[in-house]
Enzyme design. Structure first.
Site, PDB file in Angstrom:
ATOM      1  N   GLU A 149       0.818  -1.219   0.000  1.00  0.00           N
ATOM      2  CA  GLU A 149       0.000   0.000   0.000  1.00  0.00           C
ATOM      3  C   GLU A 149       0.849   1.267   0.000  1.00  0.00           C
ATOM      4  O   GLU A 149       0.562   2.223  -0.724  1.00  0.00           O
ATOM      5  CB  GLU A 149      -0.955   0.005   1.193  1.00  0.00           C
ATOM      6  CG  GLU A 149      -2.148  -0.944   1.073  1.00  0.00           C
ATOM      7  CD  GLU A 149      -1.830  -2.388   1.417  1.00  0.00           C
ATOM      8  OE1 GLU A 149      -0.668  -2.682   1.789  1.00  0.00           O
ATOM      9  OE2 GLU A 149      -2.745  -3.244   1.322  1.00  0.00           O
TER      10      GLU A 149
ATOM     11  N   HIS B  74     -10.540  -4.579  10.134  1.00  0.00           N
ATOM     12  CA  HIS B  74     -11.200  -4.480   8.821  1.00  0.00           C
ATOM     13  C   HIS B  74     -12.539  -3.765   8.931  1.00  0.00           C
ATOM     14  O   HIS B  74     -13.453  -4.036   8.150  1.00  0.00           O
ATOM     15  CB  HIS B  74     -11.443  -5.874   8.235  1.00  0.00           C
ATOM     16  CG  HIS B  74     -10.250  -6.489   7.569  1.00  0.00           C
ATOM     17  ND1 HIS B  74      -9.122  -6.850   8.257  1.00  0.00           N
ATOM     18  CD2 HIS B  74      -9.996  -6.814   6.267  1.00  0.00           C
ATOM     19  CE1 HIS B  74      -8.231  -7.382   7.414  1.00  0.00           C
ATOM     20  NE2 HIS B  74      -8.744  -7.362   6.211  1.00  0.00           N
TER      21      HIS B  74
HETATM   22  C1  LIG Z   1      -1.936  -4.715   4.470  1.00  0.00           C
HETATM   23  C2  LIG Z   1      -3.016  -5.538   3.886  1.00  0.00           C
HETATM   24  N1  LIG Z   1      -3.296  -5.384   2.589  1.00  0.00           N
HETATM   25  C3  LIG Z   1      -4.258  -6.138   2.010  1.00  0.00           C
HETATM   26  C4  LIG Z   1      -4.962  -7.053   2.735  1.00  0.00           C
HETATM   27  C5  LIG Z   1      -6.070  -7.883   2.097  1.00  0.00           C
HETATM   28  N2  LIG Z   1      -5.616  -9.259   1.999  1.00  0.00           N
HETATM   29  C6  LIG Z   1      -5.964 -10.179   2.908  1.00  0.00           C
HETATM   30  S1  LIG Z   1      -5.227 -11.653   2.630  1.00  0.00           S
HETATM   31  C7  LIG Z   1      -4.454 -11.064   1.251  1.00  0.00           C
HETATM   32  C8  LIG Z   1      -3.567 -11.954   0.453  1.00  0.00           C
HETATM   33  C9  LIG Z   1      -2.475 -12.500   1.301  1.00  0.00           C
HETATM   34  O1  LIG Z   1      -1.685 -13.359   0.560  1.00  0.00           O
HETATM   35  P1  LIG Z   1      -0.577 -14.202   1.293  1.00  0.00           P
HETATM   36  O2  LIG Z   1       0.224 -13.284   2.162  1.00  0.00           O
HETATM   37  O3  LIG Z   1       0.162 -14.969   0.275  1.00  0.00           O
HETATM   38  O4  LIG Z   1      -1.358 -15.143   2.281  1.00  0.00           O
HETATM   39  P2  LIG Z   1      -2.366 -16.322   1.895  1.00  0.00           P
HETATM   40  O5  LIG Z   1      -3.723 -15.735   1.883  1.00  0.00           O
HETATM   41  O6  LIG Z   1      -1.956 -16.868   0.591  1.00  0.00           O
HETATM   42  O7  LIG Z   1      -2.195 -17.291   3.002  1.00  0.00           O
HETATM   43  C10 LIG Z   1      -4.779  -9.744   1.038  1.00  0.00           C
HETATM   44  C11 LIG Z   1      -4.267  -8.933  -0.084  1.00  0.00           C
HETATM   45  C12 LIG Z   1      -4.664  -7.145   4.104  1.00  0.00           C
HETATM   46  N3  LIG Z   1      -5.343  -7.960   4.902  1.00  0.00           N
HETATM   47  N4  LIG Z   1      -3.677  -6.396   4.646  1.00  0.00           N
END
Ligand SMILES: Cc1ncc(C[n+]2csc(CCOP(=O)(O)OP(=O)(O)O)c2C)c(N)n1
Ligand SMILES: Cc1ncc(C[n+]2csc(CCOP(=O)(O)OP(=O)(O)O)c2C)c(N)n1
Ligand SMILES: [Mg+2]
Ligand SMILES: [Mg+2]
Lengths: 328, 338, 338, 328
Positions: free
Chosen positions: D62, D131
């Protein structure tokens, strides 16, 4: 025996030193906090007494070391982080607001975050827009944080000790322009509870509610007003959260005229909350609308004549108070 | 007074036309002297209490800004730092309007609103100095994003001190730049210190490894040798301009003065000997001067003449600034919104 | 019901006493089955509209959490993510109080205040799941800082998805951890996707390079092989505990379900074949099961029995949670301040 | 011909699509904005029309991509960044506040930052403390930023188009719970100026000043109040900055009773500024103190009965209005 006087900076340092002696879990993290004692020299001498394991120089990683402090606080330390300029709290908002402030609540009361963030506020140092902000309104808006705005060396020592002993994340704003201000500071181990306002001067005709840097401005204006026959009360909330509403409202009821002063931007700032609280609580006693005075709604300019125009001064407060009391 | 407009060689080289070897390096020499003497004046203004606030001097690091900016076009972008006077001058700003800015005057580059740490100049592609360490890494990367998207072939150079390696946003944007193959060059000016702390106390691993991790082209150069800086930067800039992607250049250098003009007693963090050694053995102006003489591009007297001319220029620029008016107080709430 | 207290082998292994090879891996098998069946129930609660909000399932990734947590002591710390049920269970949390938390009930780990994404449990060193991607890297590093400063020999494990490689704070804290030689292990669960985007579209360079840049010890492991994970993690944890410093472990794995329980139609970002291949060829429970049978540590029927027992356990845990009361509304402003 | 109805999400998408057709410099940056069309599906279809060069999926960075947008805006693009949950603006504060908001001023008016940040606000989705926040007060506090809080599909389209055409950084907050709300939206290329409040319902006895999600709550409460014989005016400032003080104050003068509603935390939040402005501007016309209603001063809890208690509802507004009008 004459009262001992310390500067504001010395009072802060003494509070830290005393707490570090009292409790080995207290440590300091920040940029150039050790040998350099910070650019403002507030921490000079601490590393010599407590060593580099407790007064820890960090890289320029405000988000990173603030996050480390959150975790360390949860697991047995009582860290005090140093954010050199209040403008840099922008980099720590996620760690302070989404983490530190919420950990206790989100965990149903299981984990605690007893940490302190010390940072600065205030303009008129010719430091321009990115080194002059007073952003206390943001943290005051966030449940789970406490926010302290000391205005004298005495308060600085007593409030900082309370902040360090508090079980919650506390943000402690120091006015850069006040570091050299002198005032009486007892050598005792005294604390000042968070959430108790202080009437810095009693008066009958008008109340100036002022925070941090603006307390001295209010006191100066009160002196001038006295000469014009206007008796001025100066109330310092000392903490914006918890907020001692009662003392503010009682003073407003007594004088029926109120100006609130804070060095943050005037819009959506601390003055809005204080004014709203007073306007609600003393509604039937006020003779005039509560007047708010804060920084002009502009990025702080570098040029001295412009910068000077952005901040309330004794003179502008005097004029506002005078006109409110009908002595124009 | 503006080097870009007043100096035909610079214009030509900026426009990509080859100037003679001799002219190019004499111009670079003059640019470095300009920075050195500009900073001399700044320090003087500070000690005479004529300058509001503080400033961070670039003396000692001149070869970095000049070596790189001499490899840029006038319409290429730069972002700069709290220690930014050198970048501004090297990219083509005029000393008079810079001094005016430092004094908070209306004729300053930012009408006095920015001061030393915020000089910006659209005419020379200077997106602005930044007082937040690492604060401009996104801006420079964004300028490269725009260049790529708008299909012009501009390049953006992001200057930052090695202290900015502590800021996470640098890693975020390097990832973006490499994914999107953006024409941006990250120039790490490693002057050994973050304020009052040696960089080795704040920097785990290696500097180049930080960019290498993202698959970014990296290089390292002696930041006291303007010709070396220029050569390596030229290659990276050409590469970026051709669309291959970003690069990261570590320039090892040294600041002669304190962290800012008020940082006088600094022996608790670095020795006088260390300072002296850099000044006597590795001064970038001396290094280039010796080479110019060796190559018979110049001689001691002609170089002396450059110092003399530039000093005069700086003196009159300071005078201009001192005499300039402050902005009217009514301006205070102008330019908040466009 | 709490695996840590109900299972003597686990307690012993957690206390550092050697359990037999057989017992250790049978316990790991049970732990993985627990996670799998826990998530089955979560999905079921969602489809039956009994669970408020959404949840991110860990099915497919069990070998990572279990492999690592089996190498930790009960007083070691972990931080977890939005996809955190597996970490919580593997570290020793009870399914009943977890389900209660997922339903917002008073008997939940956080009295219902946290929900799926914030389960925390001091008794098992779980500092909490975090709904901010990368949000807990500082917390884990801080726990390691405290462990070092307080002179206990605890280790902190920071679990995060490969998506967190996009967050700058990770780089800030890795630098700190390496400078200060903190006992923290960064575990990157590379399940190939950040939400709906393949990680290669968001990740320039290499994953390990990101930690290597800071001089941090790095390793990579097949995240579907719990024994491999456990072995490598064991070494890194021992190393960290002895004071040598942090480590970074990349575990390649796969989530079987959507990003969250509501992510049903996902063929626009990944194919059914791909999902099927991971499930049939590389399922972590099958992999360990086959090995247990091969080694004659178990047989098909005994393993089946484990599934049966765990399923019963989960059913009663769900029942407990469904029947549990909500917290009283007056509790809403409790626990804001300690 | 019956008026065309769109959902709030469709209105946002239509505004973006129209502006992207009109101006090739408009582009979108964010996580999962392309094929996925964001988790809320607000942007579905845009990448198909405009391609992956203009609808750009980013890593989870971000701060990084917001910074890129600032630089791109300065140099000829008009980026719209998508910050999925308003809670994540914590990560962008340095780029938005120290950079985007100040570039124009610090450069003496030379550089401009025509960018939009679209993000979300609002609780009651059972998403818990990280959230569910509504942090518009922070940006409203910062000179150099504009802050938009649309409350209907019609406003969303018209305001977003203005935001994109604005030469300044604008933050556009969308209520997640409102994405499916339907309302009339003309197909024309209309814009709504930033800084003009809208009287969403006229009335005489009491004014409800409400933002974003709270506008629908206020309208619902107004319906209920109507049945009790209380005529309610609902005023929507639409932008917290610039703020249309006059419309707010005029309504307050007319009805002499005001409740201000905003879903952000109640303390040091948007309601404080709105209440302070009204209390000052309509001081001599108010029959009762301005009442403020915002989110309770607690991190938003997950548990449904707790979460529901944190946010003003039609029922709680009804009760407050009733008691203010003396019809208890
Ligand atoms: C700072 C932030 N940006 C965006 C999100 C929205 N978000 C939640 S999970 C996710 C993807 C996360 O991917 P990863 O770190 O690979 O974890 P996975 O879900 O694959 O276990 C996103 C973009 C968030 N929770 N926090
Ligand atoms: C985010 C942030 N943190 C701290 C500071 C205070 N500060 C100003 S300059 C500086 C040191 C910068 O070191 P480096 O990046 O190496 O640049 P140099 O001064 O050596 O040119 C620090 C810590 C700042 N301006 N911004
Ligand atoms: Mg440096
Ligand atoms: Mg992933």
């Amino acid at each position: 025996m004459p009262e001992r006087e310390l500067t504001f900076a010395q009072a802060v340092r003494e509070a830290l030193a005393e707490e570090m002696r009292r409790d080995s879990r207290v440590c300091i993290l920040g940029e150039d906090v050790a040998e350099a004692g910070t650019p403002f020299k507030v921490l000079s001498g601490l590393v010599e007494e407590f060593g580099a394991k407790r007064v820890v120089d960090t890289p320029i990683s405000e988000a990173g070391f603030t996050g480390v402090a959150v975790g360390a606080a949860m697991t047995g330390m009582r860290p005090v982080v140093d954010i050199m300029f209040g403008d840099f709290i922008t980099l720590t908002m996620d760690q302070m607001v989404n983490q530190a402030a919420k950990v206790h609540y989100m965990s149903g009361g299981h984990w605690k975050v007893p940490m302190v963030m010390r940072t600065t506020l205030g303009a008129t140092r010719r430091s321009a827009a990115q080194h002059s902000q007073s952003l206390q309104a943001w943290f005051s808006h966030v449940p789970g944080l406490k926010v302290v705005l000391p205005s004298t060396p005495y308060d600085a020592k007593g409030l900082l000790k309370s902040a360090i002993r508090d079980e919650n994340p506390v943000v402690f704003f120091e006015d850069k322009m006040m570091y050299k201000l002198k005032g009486p500071v007892p050598e005792d181990d005294y604390t000042i509870p968070l959430g108790v306002a202080d009437v810095k001067r009693e008066g009958d005709d008008i109340t100036l509610v002022a925070t941090s840097s603006m307390v001295q401005v209010a006191l100066g204006a009160a002196e001038l007003l006295e000469k014009e026959g206007i008796s001025t009360e100066v109330v310092d909330p000392r903490t914006t959260w918890p907020l001692d509403e009662k003392t503010l409202i009682d003073s407003a009821k007594k004088t029926s005229r109120v100006i609130v002063l804070d060095e943050g931007y005037g819009r959506y700032g601390v003055t809005a909350e204080l004014a709203a609280v007073i306007a609600e609580g003393a509604f039937y006693d006020l003779d005039a609308p509560v007047k708010r005075m804060g920084a002009m709604h502009v990025p702080i300019p570098f040029s001295p004549p412009l910068e000077d125009a952005t901040v309330p001064t004794e003179q502008t407060v005097l004029e506002a108070a005078r006109s409110m009391c009908g002595n124009q | 007074m503006n080097p870009v407009t007043s100096n035909p060689e610079a214009r030509e080289s900026a426009a990509g036309k080859p100037a003679t070897e001799k002219d190019r390096w004499l111009h670079a020499y003059r640019q470095m002297v300009s920075i050195r003497l500009f900073e001399e004046q700044v320090n003087d203004l500070y000690t005479r209490a004529l300058m509001p606030g503080l400033a961070h001097l670039y003396s000692g690091e001149e070869a970095v800004a000049v070596g790189i900016c001499e490899a840029l076009r006038v319409d290429d972008y730069i972002t700069s730092t709290h220690r930014g006077h050198g970048h501004c001058l090297a990219k083509g700003a005029s000393p008079d309007r810079m001094f005016a800015e430092l004094l908070g005057k209306e004729t300053g580059y930012c009408r006095g609103k920015g001061g030393s740490m915020h000089i910006a100049d659209p005419a020379t592609g200077n997106l602005g100095a930044n007082a937040i360490v690492g604060g401009s890494v996104g801006i420079a990367t964004g300028a490269a994003f725009a260049a790529k998207n708008l299909g012009n072939d501009r390049v953006a150079v992001c200057f930052f001190g090695e202290g900015a390696l502590g800021q996470g946003s640098l890693y975020e944007v390097m990832n973006l730049a490499q994914l999107w193959k953006l024409p941006v060059i990250y120039v790490c000016e490693n002057n050994q210190y973050n304020e009052y702390t040696h960089f080795q106390e704040t920097t785990a691993g290696t500097i180049l490894g930080r960019a290498h991790a993202f698959g970014i082209e990296t290089d390292i150069v002696d930041g006291q040798d303007v010709r070396a800086v220029n050569k390596i930067a030229g290659g990276l800039i050409k590469r970026a301009r051709s669309g291959v992607g970003p690069a990261f250049l570590q320039c090892d250098t040294y600041r002669y003065s304190g962290h800012h003009v008020g940082d006088i007693n600094r022996e608790y963090y670095r020795s006088k000997q260390e300072e002296q050694a850099w000044k006597s053995d590795r001064d970038p102006i001396k290094v280039l001067g010796s080479w110019l003489i060796e190559q018979r591009h110049s001689d001691a007297a002609s170089l002396e003449e450059i110092w003399y001319e530039v000093r005069k220029e700086m003196e009159s620029a300071v005078k201009f600034a001192i005499e300039a008016p402050y902005p009217k107080v009514e301006e205070v709430d102008q330019h908040v919104y466009a």
